[in-house]
Design an enzyme around this catalytic site. Sequence first.
Site, PDB file in Angstrom:
ATOM      1  N   GLY A  67       0.845  -1.191   0.000  1.00 25.02           N
ATOM      2  CA  GLY A  67       0.000   0.000   0.000  1.00 25.02           C
ATOM      3  C   GLY A  67       0.882   1.242   0.000  1.00 25.02           C
ATOM      4  CD  GLN A  69       1.814   6.554   4.418  1.00 28.11           C
ATOM      5  OE1 GLN A  69       2.746   6.250   5.158  1.00 28.11           O
ATOM      6  NE2 GLN A  69       1.843   7.634   3.678  1.00 28.11           N
ATOM      7  CB  SER A  70       3.938  -0.502   2.142  1.00 27.85           C
ATOM      8  OG  SER A  70       4.759  -1.608   2.458  1.00 27.85           O
ATOM      9  CG  ASN A  71       4.575   0.182   8.415  1.00 28.36           C
ATOM     10  OD1 ASN A  71       4.823   1.362   8.624  1.00 28.36           O
ATOM     11  ND2 ASN A  71       3.412  -0.369   8.751  1.00 28.36           N
ATOM     12  CB  CYS A  73       7.322  -0.376   0.469  1.00 29.98           C
ATOM     13  SG  CYS A  73       6.371  -1.581  -0.498  1.00 29.98           S
TER      14      CYS A  73
END
Length: 326
Positions: A67, A69-71, A73
Amino acid sequence: MKPAHISLANLPTKIEKLASSPGGVELYIKRDDQTGSEYAGNKIRKLEFALAEALDTKCDTVITCGGIQSNHCRATAAACIRLGLQCILLLKSDEDLPKDGNYLMDALFGAEVRYVPSEVYKNRLAEHCEEVSKEVAQEGHKAYIIPIGASNAIGSWGYFQAFEEILRQEEKMQIEFDTIAVTVGSGGTYAGLCLANAAHGYKKNVVGIPIANDAEYFQGVVEKIAETFVTMAQDLPPLDPSAIHLIDGFAGRGYALNVPEEMRFIQDFARTEGIILDPVYTGKAMRGLFASLNDGHPLLKNAKKILFIHTGGLYGVFPKRDEFEW
Ligand SMILES: *Cc1c(COP(=O)(O)O)cnc(C)c1O
């Protein structure tokens, strides 16, 4: 056999006792939100194994997805720089979005960000990753693809290892947790803990709280990861499907969507404990744990000493600033 891993995270993470004691239990928290600043959260433990495999297979580029706001990534982007790998992030979005929270950090790390339309993300993400990988190959490079949240067999070793870290901490602290509770987002963290619990004789109740989808869906996901994991490891017992304990009812409006009660819980928790939970994952799961303990959920009926793993997500509060009520 445990695969190779690289040391990236600040380990072991602290275990602290919480002031709150819902349902009269002793509640402890393992601070995997403090595995690092750039690396913060659970994903770096998985990346220690996934990125070791990337290097071992002579890849020079990492492709992963999540997403906006992917942690996962964000942690991948940071780790790739340290390891001299190129990083391509495929982030789900139908529109150009402001750089904030994790996405701001992705940009600071100079990761190559490509938006993936939600239709593609939902229906053919794996194929899309393969296409990008081919493109990388045409440019003379070799890509390593990490699936969403690194929730595959290799990534799950991160939490197999974390379980053993907990066993060592128990010995040091002279304490025994009967229950380990954790958020379930894509299933790899939970799968790794369950597999280690199986390898150590099912001495604990490992409980997962899904924050999107439901228990039935994740039962299948975890069984599948476990199957591959056990096949690859060769020297571990299979996971008994009845040891998969998932608590439904706290996914709310779905992935990364919140209701005011969840935001209120995060505020109350911050003011009671001095610890920030995140809106996407740990806020929902801790709220679910509190409610389940207060309501006497059958999966927690024998729980007296519970360890909740704080899997991170701090940077996700910033883009949600307007959803808090003051
Ligand atoms: C990804 C994530 C989780 C969920 O872990 P999975 O292994 O995907 O189930 C929980 N908390 C935070 C903060 C995360 O970023």
